[in-house]
Design a protein around this motif. Structure first.
Motif: not given
Length: 338
Positions: A70-75, A82-89, A136-138, A224-227
């Protein structure tokens, strides 16, 4: 520009494109290259979440592995902590981290601990995951041993079920293998044209990604939403490999080698949040981390068409001045040189 090609590189860049599970099924169903490519290689098809439910593992362990998935697919559920951009793992590790040639994550579980050139010491699985958060998650990684870190590690290890530790053969489908070197040097203008033709329908003309109801469907390849500039995919060869092997979504290896390199060059010629290892001077940072990283990125280089020096800023994105606790942390300093 010098092209650096490493055919079998693990690159956990910590980044989910929508419909990843469908894409995973598409890739695993393509057998045409496996017989020759997999000759004398370790081929491993990781188990599914359905396999987990049917397994005899302890129910409590199943819960933890489910949480890791769940964390991996919805980080994004860790956004702001812990996450400051728009990415999931799974933005970069497609198909729940299972897809070959999309940096499947199970190889990390069977090849770590190992030395990593990026930080010049031996890393274990948790430290490798922490690096994905920082770059990667900035973001700022969960603490070692935390529920989140344990769950993510457990999911990595579950996907490696049945694979041997420290295999003596190359791993089939590992990393983002770069395409063959292009006939011409990667070019910004060609890359922009190829990006607009092949990528903008999902990632937008300005690279801002696609959002619905406030949640992203396709991630931002820059901005800013990227790595940030320290992420592995900010290296041109890694981005070219990701594009060639996986893009457009559902059409792997449909682009030419030249298009993949050109698009990678164009994307990685755009700005993104600052490398958390930034010393306050882009030239100094590029030189300090060049031998282990930035000599394969465009960080600190000047764009020819407008004279902009890439990475010459103090924009850390949504994270602001929060510094990831794992960046620059030395290890094993008390060991002898022998």
């Amino acid at each position: 520009m010098t092209i650096y090609r490493r055919p079998l590189v693990i690159a956990l860049t910590g980044c989910s494109l929508a419909f990843g599970a469908v894409y995973a099924a598409t890739v695993f169903a393509q057998p045409e290259e496996r017989p020759d490519a997999a000759l004398n290689m370790l081929v491993h098809e990781p188990p599914t979440m359905e396999d987990l439910e049917n397994s005899e593992l302890h129910p409590e362990l199943k819960k933890v592995i489910r949480y890791g998935h769940d964390l991996f697919t919805n980080t994004q559920q860790l956004r702001g902590e812990n996450v400051f951009n728009d990415m999931n793992c799974s933005s970069c590790h497609l198909g729940e981290g299972r897809v070959p040639f999309s940096a499947p994550i199970w190889p990390a579980a069977i090849t770590l601990p190992d030395f990593r050139g990026k930080n010049q010491h031996v890393n274990n699985l948790e430290e490798r995951i922490a690096g994905c958060f920082a770059y990667s998650m900035n973001g700022v990684p969960p603490e070692y041993g935390s529920d989140e870190m344990l769950a993510l590690s457990a999911y990595h290890q579950w996907l490696a079920t049945g694979a041997p530790m420290y295999p003596d053969k190359p791993i089939y489908g590992r990393g983002f293998p770069a395409p063959d070197e292009p006939a011409e040097e990667p070019d910004y203008a060609r890359g922009e044209a190829a990006y607009q033709e092949n990528c903008s329908i999902c990632h937008q003309e300005d690279g801002s990604g696609h959002y619905e109801n406030g949640e992203y469907v396709f991630p931002a390849p820059w901005g800013d939403g990227s790595n940030n500039w320290g992420a592995g995919i900010s290296r041109v060869e890694t981005m070219a490999g990701f594009i060639y092997q996986n893009m457009p979504l559902g059409q792997p290896r449909s682009l030419s080698d030249q298009d993949a390199w050109d698009i990678a060059y164009y994307i990685n010629s755009q700005e993104r949040p600052q490398d958390p290892r930034y010393t306050g001077d882009v030239a100094e940072t590029a030189e300090r981390f060049g031998p282990t990283f930035h000599n394969r990125s465009l960080y600190g280089q000047t764009r020819e068409h407008d004279g902009h020096v890439l990475g010459d800023h103090d924009n850390f994105g949504e994270k602001g001045d929060i510094k990831p606790w794992n960046v620059g942390m030395p290890r094993f300093e008390n060991l002898s040189e022998e």
